[in-house]
Write a protein that holds these residues in place. Structure first.
Motif, PDB file in Angstrom:
ATOM      1  N   ASP A   1       0.830  -1.207   0.000  1.00 45.81           N
ATOM      2  CA  ASP A   1       0.000   0.000   0.000  1.00 45.81           C
ATOM      3  C   ASP A   1       0.866   1.260   0.000  1.00 45.81           C
ATOM      4  O   ASP A   1       0.549   2.244  -0.666  1.00 45.81           O
ATOM      5  CB  ASP A   1      -0.933   0.007   1.221  1.00 45.81           C
ATOM      6  N   GLU A   2       1.969   1.188   0.733  1.00 48.70           N
ATOM      7  CA  GLU A   2       2.856   2.353   0.809  1.00 48.70           C
ATOM      8  C   GLU A   2       3.517   2.637  -0.546  1.00 48.70           C
ATOM      9  O   GLU A   2       3.514   3.777  -1.019  1.00 48.70           O
ATOM     10  CB  GLU A   2       3.922   2.086   1.885  1.00 48.70           C
ATOM     11  N   LEU A   3       4.066   1.600  -1.167  1.00 50.48           N
ATOM     12  CA  LEU A   3       4.743   1.797  -2.453  1.00 50.48           C
ATOM     13  C   LEU A   3       3.749   2.168  -3.546  1.00 50.48           C
ATOM     14  O   LEU A   3       4.065   2.931  -4.463  1.00 50.48           O
ATOM     15  CB  LEU A   3       5.512   0.520  -2.853  1.00 50.48           C
ATOM     16  N   ASN A   4       2.555   1.657  -3.409  1.00 52.04           N
ATOM     17  CA  ASN A   4       1.494   1.935  -4.379  1.00 52.04           C
ATOM     18  C   ASN A   4       1.143   3.429  -4.447  1.00 52.04           C
ATOM     19  O   ASN A   4       0.599   3.901  -5.439  1.00 52.04           O
ATOM     20  CB  ASN A   4       0.269   1.097  -3.993  1.00 52.04           C
ATOM     21  N   GLN A   5       1.478   4.158  -3.379  1.00 49.73           N
ATOM     22  CA  GLN A   5       1.270   5.608  -3.385  1.00 49.73           C
ATOM     23  C   GLN A   5       2.272   6.300  -4.308  1.00 49.73           C
ATOM     24  O   GLN A   5       1.972   7.344  -4.880  1.00 49.73           O
ATOM     25  CB  GLN A   5       1.477   6.196  -1.974  1.00 49.73           C
ATOM     26  N   LEU A   6       3.455   5.712  -4.426  1.00 50.32           N
ATOM     27  CA  LEU A   6       4.501   6.303  -5.267  1.00 50.32           C
ATOM     28  C   LEU A   6       4.249   6.028  -6.743  1.00 50.32           C
ATOM     29  O   LEU A   6       4.446   6.878  -7.596  1.00 50.32           O
ATOM     30  CB  LEU A   6       5.874   5.722  -4.897  1.00 50.32           C
ATOM     31  N   LYS A   7       3.872   4.791  -7.024  1.00 50.84           N
ATOM     32  CA  LYS A   7       3.585   4.373  -8.401  1.00 50.84           C
ATOM     33  C   LYS A   7       2.678   3.154  -8.304  1.00 50.84           C
ATOM     34  O   LYS A   7       2.917   2.273  -7.467  1.00 50.84           O
ATOM     35  CB  LYS A   7       4.898   4.003  -9.114  1.00 50.84           C
ATOM     36  N   THR A   8       1.686   3.113  -9.155  1.00 54.64           N
ATOM     37  CA  THR A   8       0.666   2.073  -9.040  1.00 54.64           C
ATOM     38  C   THR A   8       1.242   0.670  -9.214  1.00 54.64           C
ATOM     39  O   THR A   8       1.966   0.387 -10.176  1.00 54.64           O
ATOM     40  CB  THR A   8      -0.443   2.295 -10.086  1.00 54.64           C
ATOM     41  N   LEU A   9       0.915  -0.202  -8.291  1.00 50.55           N
ATOM     42  CA  LEU A   9       1.311  -1.603  -8.358  1.00 50.55           C
ATOM     43  C   LEU A   9       0.080  -2.452  -8.643  1.00 50.55           C
ATOM     44  O   LEU A   9      -1.029  -2.084  -8.276  1.00 50.55           O
ATOM     45  CB  LEU A   9       1.935  -2.039  -7.032  1.00 50.55           C
ATOM     46  N   GLU A  10       0.322  -3.594  -9.285  1.00 50.81           N
ATOM     47  CA  GLU A  10      -0.806  -4.463  -9.642  1.00 50.81           C
ATOM     48  C   GLU A  10      -0.865  -5.735  -8.819  1.00 50.81           C
ATOM     49  O   GLU A  10      -1.944  -6.234  -8.516  1.00 50.81           O
ATOM     50  CB  GLU A  10      -0.692  -4.874 -11.119  1.00 50.81           C
ATOM     51  N   THR A  11       0.300  -6.278  -8.487  1.00 51.89           N
ATOM     52  CA  THR A  11       0.323  -7.651  -8.006  1.00 51.89           C
ATOM     53  C   THR A  11       0.922  -7.796  -6.608  1.00 51.89           C
ATOM     54  O   THR A  11       2.046  -7.375  -6.363  1.00 51.89           O
ATOM     55  CB  THR A  11       1.157  -8.524  -8.983  1.00 51.89           C
ATOM     56  N   LEU A  12       0.153  -8.418  -5.733  1.00 50.91           N
ATOM     57  CA  LEU A  12       0.666  -8.788  -4.412  1.00 50.91           C
ATOM     58  C   LEU A  12       0.617 -10.315  -4.338  1.00 50.91           C
ATOM     59  O   LEU A  12      -0.436 -10.918  -4.170  1.00 50.91           O
ATOM     60  CB  LEU A  12      -0.169  -8.148  -3.300  1.00 50.91           C
ATOM     61  N   SER A  13       1.796 -10.930  -4.537  1.00 45.85           N
ATOM     62  CA  SER A  13       1.898 -12.391  -4.648  1.00 45.85           C
ATOM     63  C   SER A  13       2.270 -12.996  -3.307  1.00 45.85           C
ATOM     64  O   SER A  13       3.410 -12.919  -2.852  1.00 45.85           O
ATOM     65  CB  SER A  13       2.959 -12.735  -5.708  1.00 45.85           C
TER      66      SER A  13
END
Ligand SMILES: *Cc1c(COP(=O)(O)O)cnc(C)c1O
Length: 219
Positions: free
Chosen positions: A175-187
């Motif tokens: 969630d934290e990194l997703n604020q910097l740039k959108t992430l798609e996958t949490l494996s």
């Protein structure tokens, strides 16, 4: 053991939007093909050599994920075709993937593997290292790669609370990194713990033995 029943049972437990990576390590190409015909297109292998044996003899529309430790000197073998490398655990490896992807005129998707297990594990970035590497990526330090998410493995234990705590740690970082740039996958999540992983926010699970049966390492 009936792979079709196994496969359907797993699929029925996955909510919409959760990706299944079928982990075929140690099982022969024929077993992969069987599961492919059930409609599965994403397969995971943990060793480059085994992947290199299966890749040429199996359908070309399979999306291969590497989920095991990768040595930098082996990146060149898989760079022409690998869909996603889930096990990126160093800047050196990320740089090498970037270089080899460029040579092949492709973009390779990668997940940063993060150490979340309390047990001593050899591989995976510390949380702080993952943050620093992701910032470098966002700043444009690497070309021809797309960091699409994070991968983690929980401690091998019956303590369900501990496993959930570890998964939630990775979800927090996601969630934290997703604020910097959108992430798609949490494996996160394997045969024994994927339901807990999904509860904790996983949207991709890596399931081997619950589909293919037990692995025989003696062969
Ligand atoms: C082998 C493996 C899996 C699958 O394990 P199962 O318990 O057979 O589902 C998942 N992730 C990684 C990284 C693996 O090496």
């Amino acid at each position: 053991m009936n792979r079709k029943e196994n496969y359907n049972a797993i699929k029925n437990q996955l909510p919409a939007g959760v990706q299944l990576v079928a982990v075929s390590k140690t099982h022969p190409a024929e077993a992969v093909l069987e599961v492919y015909h059930f409609g599965q297109k994403i397969f995971g292998e943990n060793k480059v050599q085994e992947l290199m044996e299966k890749y040429p003899v199996l359908p070309q529309d399979i999306q291969w994920h590497l989920i095991g430790h990768l040595q930098t000197n082996k990146v060149k073998y898989i760079a022409p075709f690998i869909d996603t490398i889930q096990s990126v655990d160093s800047e050196k490896l990320l740089s090498e993937i970037s270089k080899e992807a460029g040579k092949n005129n492709r973009t390779i998707k990668v997940l940063l593997q993060v150490k979340i297990a309390a047990e001593e594990s050899k591989f995976g970035l510390e949380i702080a290292e993952a943050k620093a590497l992701f910032k470098d990526y966002v700043d444009g330090k690497f070309s021809n790669i797309h960091i699409t998410g994070l991968m983690g493995m929980a401690t091998f234990t019956d303590d369900k609370e501990q496993v959930k705590e570890e998964f939630l740690l990775l979800k927090g970082l996601f969630d934290e990194l997703n604020q910097l740039k959108t992430l798609e996958t949490l494996s996160m999540g394997m045969s024994d713990d994927f339901p807990a992983a999904i509860e904790c926010g996983a949207n991709s699970v890596r399931v081997g033995s619950a589909i293919f049966g037990r692995r025989d390492y003696s062969k």
